[in-house]
Design a protein around this motif. Sequence first.
Motif, PDB file in Angstrom:
ATOM      1  N   SER A 187     -49.675 -29.617  36.992  1.00  0.00           N
ATOM      2  CA  SER A 187     -48.934 -30.772  37.503  1.00  0.00           C
ATOM      3  C   SER A 187     -47.755 -31.065  36.593  1.00  0.00           C
ATOM      4  CB  SER A 187     -49.851 -31.997  37.580  1.00  0.00           C
ATOM      5  OG  SER A 187     -50.435 -32.252  36.303  1.00  0.00           O
ATOM      6  N   ILE A 188     -46.797 -31.864  37.112  1.00  0.00           N
ATOM      7  CA  ILE A 188     -45.650 -32.321  36.318  1.00  0.00           C
ATOM      8  C   ILE A 188     -45.731 -33.837  36.210  1.00  0.00           C
ATOM      9  CG2 ILE A 188     -44.190 -32.344  38.383  1.00  0.00           C
ATOM     10  CD1 ILE A 188     -41.792 -31.982  36.569  1.00  0.00           C
ATOM     11  N   TYR A 189     -45.396 -34.354  35.019  1.00  0.00           N
ATOM     12  CA  TYR A 189     -45.488 -35.791  34.788  1.00  0.00           C
ATOM     13  C   TYR A 189     -44.137 -36.461  34.530  1.00  0.00           C
ATOM     14  CZ  TYR A 189     -50.532 -35.001  34.220  1.00  0.00           C
ATOM     15  OH  TYR A 189     -51.832 -34.679  34.426  1.00  0.00           O
ATOM     16  N   ASN A 190     -43.290 -35.822  33.723  1.00  0.00           N
ATOM     17  CA  ASN A 190     -42.091 -36.503  33.223  1.00  0.00           C
ATOM     18  C   ASN A 190     -40.835 -35.682  33.456  1.00  0.00           C
ATOM     19  OD1 ASN A 190     -43.686 -38.660  31.939  1.00  0.00           O
ATOM     20  ND2 ASN A 190     -44.334 -37.031  30.538  1.00  0.00           N
ATOM     21  N   VAL A 191     -39.703 -36.392  33.583  1.00  0.00           N
ATOM     22  CA  VAL A 191     -38.404 -35.746  33.728  1.00  0.00           C
ATOM     23  C   VAL A 191     -37.372 -36.589  32.983  1.00  0.00           C
ATOM     24  CG1 VAL A 191     -37.948 -36.937  35.909  1.00  0.00           C
ATOM     25  CG2 VAL A 191     -36.701 -34.835  35.374  1.00  0.00           C
ATOM     26  N   ALA A 192     -36.418 -35.925  32.327  1.00  0.00           N
ATOM     27  CA  ALA A 192     -35.350 -36.610  31.594  1.00  0.00           C
ATOM     28  C   ALA A 192     -34.069 -35.801  31.735  1.00  0.00           C
ATOM     29  CB  ALA A 192     -35.715 -36.781  30.116  1.00  0.00           C
ATOM     30  N   CYS A 193     -32.958 -36.458  32.081  1.00  0.00           N
ATOM     31  CA  CYS A 193     -31.681 -35.765  32.274  1.00  0.00           C
ATOM     32  C   CYS A 193     -31.019 -35.471  30.932  1.00  0.00           C
ATOM     33  CB  CYS A 193     -30.738 -36.626  33.114  1.00  0.00           C
ATOM     34  SG  CYS A 193     -31.240 -36.798  34.837  1.00  0.00           S
ATOM     35  N   LEU A 194     -30.706 -34.209  30.697  1.00  0.00           N
ATOM     36  CA  LEU A 194     -29.898 -33.847  29.533  1.00  0.00           C
ATOM     37  C   LEU A 194     -28.421 -34.058  29.851  1.00  0.00           C
ATOM     38  CD1 LEU A 194     -29.543 -32.648  26.714  1.00  0.00           C
ATOM     39  CD2 LEU A 194     -29.588 -30.379  27.747  1.00  0.00           C
ATOM     40  N   ASN A 195     -28.024 -33.627  31.049  1.00  0.00           N
ATOM     41  CA  ASN A 195     -26.663 -33.838  31.560  1.00  0.00           C
ATOM     42  C   ASN A 195     -26.731 -33.713  33.074  1.00  0.00           C
ATOM     43  OD1 ASN A 195     -26.578 -30.930  32.090  1.00  0.00           O
ATOM     44  ND2 ASN A 195     -26.181 -30.699  29.883  1.00  0.00           N
ATOM     45  N   ASP A 196     -25.588 -33.570  33.723  1.00  0.00           N
ATOM     46  CA  ASP A 196     -25.582 -33.505  35.187  1.00  0.00           C
ATOM     47  C   ASP A 196     -25.973 -32.138  35.723  1.00  0.00           C
ATOM     48  OD1 ASP A 196     -24.824 -36.116  35.219  1.00  0.00           O
ATOM     49  OD2 ASP A 196     -22.687 -35.715  35.533  1.00  0.00           O
ATOM     50  N   GLU A 197     -26.270 -31.200  34.837  1.00  0.00           N
ATOM     51  CA  GLU A 197     -26.633 -29.857  35.282  1.00  0.00           C
ATOM     52  C   GLU A 197     -28.004 -29.407  34.785  1.00  0.00           C
ATOM     53  OE1 GLU A 197     -23.496 -27.307  33.960  1.00  0.00           O
ATOM     54  OE2 GLU A 197     -22.010 -28.159  35.350  1.00  0.00           O
ATOM     55  N   GLU A 198     -28.587 -30.146  33.820  1.00  0.00           N
ATOM     56  CA  GLU A 198     -29.851 -29.699  33.223  1.00  0.00           C
ATOM     57  C   GLU A 198     -30.809 -30.879  33.054  1.00  0.00           C
ATOM     58  OE1 GLU A 198     -27.990 -26.195  30.356  1.00  0.00           O
ATOM     59  OE2 GLU A 198     -27.932 -28.289  29.719  1.00  0.00           O
ATOM     60  N   ILE A 199     -32.102 -30.605  33.244  1.00  0.00           N
ATOM     61  CA  ILE A 199     -33.127 -31.637  33.065  1.00  0.00           C
ATOM     62  C   ILE A 199     -34.253 -31.083  32.205  1.00  0.00           C
ATOM     63  CG2 ILE A 199     -32.711 -32.978  35.166  1.00  0.00           C
ATOM     64  CD1 ILE A 199     -34.962 -31.338  36.504  1.00  0.00           C
ATOM     65  N   TRP A 200     -34.830 -31.972  31.372  1.00  0.00           N
ATOM     66  CA  TRP A 200     -36.049 -31.653  30.637  1.00  0.00           C
ATOM     67  C   TRP A 200     -37.246 -32.132  31.454  1.00  0.00           C
ATOM     68  CZ3 TRP A 200     -36.762 -28.551  26.636  1.00  0.00           C
ATOM     69  CH2 TRP A 200     -35.711 -28.290  25.754  1.00  0.00           C
TER      70      TRP A 200
END
Length: 565
Positions: free
Chosen positions: A311-324
């Motif tokens: 499963s996936i729990y968290n997401v955070a934007c690094l910039n407008d092209e990449e996400i953690w």
Amino acid sequence: MMDPRTSAQDVMRCDLCETAVVQMHCDTCLVKLCTACVGKHMISDESKDHKVVKFQARKFTPLYPVCTSHEKERCEMYCKQCDIPVCLSCLASKQHLGHELSKILQVVGEKNDMITKERNELNDTIFPTYQDIASDVKNRMSQLEKEYGYLSTAITKHGEDWHREIDKLVKKLKAEVVEMKNTQLQTLQKHLDEINKTMSIIKYEINSMETAIDTNDLSKLSSVMSNVHTYRNLPHKIIPSLPKFIPGKIQEEEISTLFGALSSSSLTSDKHGYSMKTTQKSPEAGFSPAVKQLLDKPETVTNIDTGYILSIYNVACLNDEEIWTSGNDNTMKLLSINQGSLLKSITTRSKNRPSNIAVTKSGDLVFTDHNDRTVNIVKNEKIEKVIRLQNWRPKGVCSTSSGDLLVIMDSDDDKQTKVVCYSGSSEKQTIQFDNKGKPLYSPSSYDLRYITENKNLDICASDEGAKAVVVVNQAGKLRFSYTGHTPVPKNQPFCPLGITTDSQSHILTADYKNDFIHIIDKDGKFLCYIDCGLSEPRGLCIDTNDNLFVAQVWKKEVRKIKYLT
């Protein structure tokens, strides 16, 4: 640049009579002569073969220094071991027997090359860089004037609503603005003065080097003391942090509290703020974002498969092209939004799964490790433990506009929950109780908790146990608690998890059990739901264009949603 040997602005006189203009040159004795003094010079020392030529046709030879041990003899060699020029008599005396010798011409050439190289670096790279730095500081000062002007205007406008009874408070706050501005401008002016002073010194050294090079005089070349290594260490970049005006509502409470207050201003010094040959500067972000409207029907832009097995729990934007992203394992993944490809992965040292992730103002990944009691930052793919807690376990984390970290945590005995603001590893503020001494957050180590900072500097936290979104102001005073809205499409209890804010100061929270997103305004008023077929939404984040990213737990994907015009 004109040649000083032929320039009419730099007339040279005969070395003998010291009055007539130079017309001839003795290449043997390196003496400048007028035509009238040529004969006198030829008979002055008949032991030498004087080679007198027109001054413009003279040989470009170094000025051989006079020997300090043998008067009237010039040194044509250089003893590297003794670090002195030597003449033929010195060599004949065998004082330098076995020493490494070089021709004066070679030494002069080497020193000329070294000084020329350093002169070029100062002239072509370092001095222009300092010019750019000075321009940057001036621009910041100009921007500071403008932004403090905006601040004064905001205070004045808010003060008009209060009329005469708050005039004193308005004047007091504006005086604080002026004092803060003057303090920061004085600091920047001092910084600029230091930069200009250094630039003047650099320019002086460049001129000294050029003078030494033109003379070809070893003694003058040797006397050049270069400080290039000092100037390569560029000054720290002074970055002012502006206070923000935080207005309050008019109620039956103390006027000075409700009217609002200025947050503290600061000036930070960034050692790595400048770099050589900076050709492009990032534009300053505006203080007044464009007004955007909520779409009647949000649009799904794309679905990103994260590749997590469980499963996936968290997401955070690094910039407008990449996400953690992070899920139910010990790996955090950096994904391309457009291609959906894996760009990078980081594994926790403890092998625990991250409780929450965020991206700092400087672009570094930060994550909490609940079981390890730590808050960690990833710099250059290396994990650094920034905070280690005692008797508390971290859950949600976010980076503030000032670069601090907000961490929401539970006590080991499951009886307390609090929010702590950290500057580096140092505690700046703790938020735990309201003005009546009652806990702001429900205690439970099993509940999930997320936290974020709104554009108005409010601190917003999702409290799964209390089934509420708890919002406090920058000082930690409770503003409101949002407990959901009716009617609820799935009629399940409000279950707030992931939380984020956008450029309009909207607060968005994931309702895990009802499969949609609540949007409320900065004062807690319900605006709408985002209901577009989501499944178990949990982690949320917003990019710079106000696109929403939603981590869908069991689908193991992140959905990108456009919900603002």
